[in-house]
Design a protein around this motif. Structure first.
Motif, short mmCIF file in Angstrom:
data_model
loop_
_atom_site.label_atom_id
_atom_site.label_comp_id
_atom_site.label_asym_id
_atom_site.label_seq_id
_atom_site.Cartn_x
_atom_site.Cartn_y
_atom_site.Cartn_z
N GLN A 87 -42.49 -47.85 12.13
CA GLN A 87 -42.04 -46.92 11.20
C GLN A 87 -40.91 -46.51 12.46
OE1 GLN A 87 -42.20 -47.04 8.31
NE2 GLN A 87 -40.29 -45.57 8.47
N ALA A 88 -41.01 -46.25 14.02
CA ALA A 88 -39.87 -45.47 14.82
C ALA A 88 -38.94 -46.24 14.37
CB ALA A 88 -40.92 -45.18 16.09
N ALA A 89 -39.20 -47.57 15.15
CA ALA A 89 -38.35 -48.48 15.25
C ALA A 89 -37.44 -48.53 13.89
CB ALA A 89 -38.32 -49.83 15.41
N LEU A 90 -37.95 -48.68 12.52
CA LEU A 90 -37.35 -48.43 10.79
C LEU A 90 -36.06 -47.31 11.36
CD1 LEU A 90 -40.04 -50.37 9.14
CD2 LEU A 90 -37.57 -51.15 10.20
N ASP A 91 -36.88 -46.21 11.54
CA ASP A 91 -35.93 -44.81 11.37
C ASP A 91 -34.55 -45.13 12.15
OD1 ASP A 91 -38.02 -44.08 9.81
OD2 ASP A 91 -39.23 -43.16 11.55
#
Length: 258
Positions: free
Chosen positions: A161-165
């Motif tokens: 999720q942190a990469a997508l964000d």
């Protein structure tokens, strides 16, 4: 766009770059075909791949098109361009330069004008996109075409999720790129293409660990490993299936008198 050591990232990845980008046997031919179709390439065109990397797509376009003029593979990374081979693959000419170098006329090209050029997932590395795209547009012959291939502002990759964000935070909007091309005097349009990817789960996790996307270079080793743990929990299936959707932003220089 956050400024990172992009050149260093690709220098380190050069030797194994193709391995990480060839998702499957049909991906490169599919994308190269879509690029050639969007640009309406003909064998007589003078063509440049700006930000070509190892020439994955230029090599395939050259194979499909059999151009009479060598396709220029333009990239600031000598290590990436060395993957073209010695001598380079037939129909390809390496040019060590950035998009900004070409736009500002700081790199010598064998062609005075270009009939077609594309930037495949490299426009987000450009600091001043409006200025650089205007400079590239000025290198086009009358009727010349410039294609920016880029991811949309959101993606459905099975990343943590942190990469997508962070991707959503950093990715330029294709509509803004279209506006830049229009401001540069080109007739600009925006369309989308989509390809379904099927990739072995462990291979994809290895690609993430190798930071196959430059975005991932913004995360530390420990953050990457924590992210992969998150991905493993979210995706127990042995084969990951997800859409790869691209914005195709096309600009064409008008022919005088039309």
């Amino acid at each position: 766009m956050e400024r990172r050591d992009v050149r260093g990232h690709y220098e380190g990845l050069a030797a194994e770059y193709d391995e990480h980008w060839v998702y499957g046997p049909d991906y490169i031919p599919w994308m190269a075909g879509r690029i050639a179709e969007a640009l309406r390439l003909s064998p007589a065109d003078r063509i440049a791949d700006i930000g070509s990397g190892t020439g994955l797509f230029a090599r395939e376009v050259a194979s499909q098109l059999q151009p009479s003029h060598s396709i220029l593979c333009v990239d600031p990374s000598e290590a990436m361009l060395r993957q073209l081979g010695t001598p380079p693959a037939p129909g390809l000419t390496p040019i060590v330069a950035s998009a900004e170098d070409i736009a500002e006329g700081h790199a010598g090209l064998p062609y005075e004008q270009l009939d077609a050029m594309w930037l495949k997932e490299s426009v987000h590395h450009v600091a001043d996109q409006a200025r650089t795209l205007r400079g590239l547009a000025n290198r086009l012959a009358p009727g010349g075409r410039l294609l920016v291939v880029m991811l949309p502002t959101t993606i459905q990759y099975p990343l943590f999720q942190a990469a997508l964000d962070r991707f959503e935070e950093l990715q330029p909007d294709p509509a803004d790129i279209q506006a830049h091309l229009s401001a540069a005097g080109l007739d600009a349009s925006l369309t989308h293409v989509e390809h379904e990817l099927r990739i072995d789960r462990d291979k994809y996790f290895g690609m993430v660990r190798a930071r196959y996307m430059s975005l991932l270079s913004t995360f530390s080793d420990s953050e990457i490993e924590k992210g992969i743990e998150e991905m493993q929990a979210a995706h127990p299936e042995p084969v990951l299936v997800f859409p790869d959707r691209f914005a195709f932003v096309l600009g064409q220089r008008r022919v005088e008198g039309t």
